[in-house]
Design a protein around this motif. Structure first.
Motif, mmCIF file in Angstrom:
data_model
loop_
_atom_site.group_PDB
_atom_site.id
_atom_site.type_symbol
_atom_site.label_atom_id
_atom_site.label_comp_id
_atom_site.label_asym_id
_atom_site.label_seq_id
_atom_site.Cartn_x
_atom_site.Cartn_y
_atom_site.Cartn_z
ATOM 1 N N VAL A 5 0.846 -1.163 0.126
ATOM 2 C CA VAL A 5 -0.071 -0.085 0.174
ATOM 3 C C VAL A 5 0.929 1.305 0.072
ATOM 4 O O VAL A 5 1.679 1.303 0.972
ATOM 5 C CB VAL A 5 -0.864 -0.119 1.210
ATOM 6 C CG1 VAL A 5 -1.915 1.230 1.113
ATOM 7 C CG2 VAL A 5 -1.809 -1.287 1.426
ATOM 8 N N ILE A 6 0.853 2.000 -0.972
ATOM 9 C CA ILE A 6 1.837 3.228 -1.183
ATOM 10 C C ILE A 6 0.948 4.479 -1.097
ATOM 11 O O ILE A 6 1.252 5.400 -0.416
ATOM 12 C CB ILE A 6 2.472 3.209 -2.579
ATOM 13 C CG1 ILE A 6 3.116 1.915 -2.722
ATOM 14 C CG2 ILE A 6 3.268 4.230 -2.853
ATOM 15 C CD1 ILE A 6 3.724 1.612 -4.205
ATOM 16 N N ASN A 7 -0.217 4.542 -1.780
ATOM 17 C CA ASN A 7 -0.896 5.669 -1.551
ATOM 18 C C ASN A 7 -1.960 5.901 -0.687
ATOM 19 O O ASN A 7 -3.214 6.574 -0.937
ATOM 20 C CB ASN A 7 -1.360 6.010 -3.225
ATOM 21 C CG ASN A 7 -0.341 6.259 -3.989
ATOM 22 O OD1 ASN A 7 0.662 6.856 -3.929
ATOM 23 N ND2 ASN A 7 -0.540 5.734 -5.383
ATOM 24 N N ASN A 8 -2.228 5.202 0.322
ATOM 25 C CA ASN A 8 -2.990 5.127 1.242
ATOM 26 C C ASN A 8 -3.083 6.155 2.537
ATOM 27 O O ASN A 8 -4.042 6.341 3.160
ATOM 28 C CB ASN A 8 -3.231 3.778 1.675
ATOM 29 C CG ASN A 8 -4.569 3.623 2.361
ATOM 30 O OD1 ASN A 8 -5.423 4.094 2.093
ATOM 31 N ND2 ASN A 8 -4.488 2.372 3.193
ATOM 32 N N THR A 9 -2.029 6.947 2.713
ATOM 33 C CA THR A 9 -1.823 7.803 3.939
ATOM 34 C C THR A 9 -2.315 9.004 3.227
ATOM 35 O O THR A 9 -2.431 9.482 2.216
ATOM 36 C CB THR A 9 -0.271 8.098 4.022
ATOM 37 O OG1 THR A 9 0.235 8.839 3.169
ATOM 38 C CG2 THR A 9 0.313 6.724 4.649
ATOM 39 N N THR A 10 -2.753 10.074 4.294
ATOM 40 C CA THR A 10 -3.367 11.126 4.154
ATOM 41 C C THR A 10 -2.439 12.065 3.395
ATOM 42 O O THR A 10 -2.854 12.923 2.393
ATOM 43 C CB THR A 10 -3.953 11.970 5.538
ATOM 44 O OG1 THR A 10 -4.719 10.869 5.872
ATOM 45 C CG2 THR A 10 -4.411 13.117 5.126
ATOM 46 N N VAL A 11 -1.326 12.226 3.845
ATOM 47 C CA VAL A 11 -0.159 12.794 3.379
ATOM 48 C C VAL A 11 0.141 12.664 1.590
ATOM 49 O O VAL A 11 0.010 13.553 0.926
ATOM 50 C CB VAL A 11 1.254 12.929 4.045
ATOM 51 C CG1 VAL A 11 2.238 13.460 3.230
ATOM 52 C CG2 VAL A 11 1.189 13.432 5.557
ATOM 53 N N CYS A 12 -0.035 11.271 1.489
ATOM 54 C CA CYS A 12 0.138 11.041 0.187
ATOM 55 C C CYS A 12 -0.926 11.344 -0.703
ATOM 56 O O CYS A 12 -0.775 11.837 -1.737
ATOM 57 C CB CYS A 12 0.581 9.381 0.080
ATOM 58 S SG CYS A 12 0.904 8.883 -1.795
ATOM 59 N N GLN A 13 -1.972 11.064 -0.088
ATOM 60 C CA GLN A 13 -3.157 11.576 -1.040
ATOM 61 C C GLN A 13 -3.353 13.062 -1.170
ATOM 62 O O GLN A 13 -3.762 13.433 -2.256
ATOM 63 C CB GLN A 13 -4.506 11.161 -0.123
ATOM 64 C CG GLN A 13 -4.622 9.341 -0.095
ATOM 65 C CD GLN A 13 -5.947 9.181 0.526
ATOM 66 O OE1 GLN A 13 -6.453 9.798 1.503
ATOM 67 N NE2 GLN A 13 -5.983 7.478 0.625
ATOM 68 N N VAL A 14 -3.003 13.858 -0.230
ATOM 69 C CA VAL A 14 -3.003 15.268 -0.459
ATOM 70 C C VAL A 14 -1.890 15.583 -1.667
ATOM 71 O O VAL A 14 -2.048 16.356 -2.383
ATOM 72 C CB VAL A 14 -2.522 16.125 0.902
ATOM 73 C CG1 VAL A 14 -2.164 17.564 0.679
ATOM 74 C CG2 VAL A 14 -3.718 16.005 1.709
ATOM 75 N N ARG A 15 -0.832 14.976 -1.422
ATOM 76 C CA ARG A 15 0.246 15.257 -2.590
ATOM 77 C C ARG A 15 0.093 14.713 -3.780
ATOM 78 O O ARG A 15 0.196 15.544 -4.839
ATOM 79 C CB ARG A 15 1.537 14.486 -2.002
ATOM 80 C CG ARG A 15 2.816 14.555 -2.658
ATOM 81 C CD ARG A 15 4.017 13.856 -2.239
ATOM 82 N NE ARG A 15 5.196 13.551 -3.076
ATOM 83 C CZ ARG A 15 6.043 14.415 -3.493
ATOM 84 N NH1 ARG A 15 6.022 15.581 -2.629
ATOM 85 N NH2 ARG A 15 6.983 14.037 -4.215
#
Length: 125
Positions: A5-15
């Motif tokens: 799971v790479i794009n599951n964090t809030t920071v990553c989603q915002v980015r």
């Protein structure tokens, strides 16, 4: 096998959303050409831009300038002259793209050199 799971964090989603927004605003063949030309040229008229950007047509230039103006990267000033003159300038916020454009150009130069070197090696073999 466990899925990563790479794009599951809030920071990553915002980015990723920010990247998507930037790509939407700057996408297309001509926007970087226009912005780079305005950064270098300061104030330019429509015909000046048309002459400076090889290959762009007047309809495309007009559309791209409207998009850039709508996104607050370019200012359009109509001068009360005969005939009417229109000048385009980069906004202060548009100027913040200068390092990105410089880095993109640097990357492109390095990439072209890499590809050319690989082509030369293939010719020798």
């Amino acid at each position: 096998m466990k899925k990563s799971v790479i794009n599951n964090t809030t920071v990553c989603q915002v980015r990723m959303q920010a990247i998507s927004d930037a790509m939407s605003i700057l996408s297309g063949k001509w926007k970087f050409h226009i912005l780079g030309t305005l950064i270098e040229g300061n104030k330019l008229g429509f015909m000046d831009l048309l002459r400076e950007i090889n290959g762009i047509g007047s309809k495309m230039l007009s559309k791209e300038l409207q998009d850039l103006e709508m996104n607050r990267l370019v200012n359009r000033t109509v001068k009360n002259t005969k005939p009417i003159t229109v000048e385009y300038t980069i906004t202060e916020y548009g100027k913040t793209l200068a390092p990105l454009i410089d880095n993109l150009a640097k990357w492109g130069i390095e990439y072209r050199q890499l590809v050319c070197e690989e082509e030369e090696i293939k010719k020798v073999e």
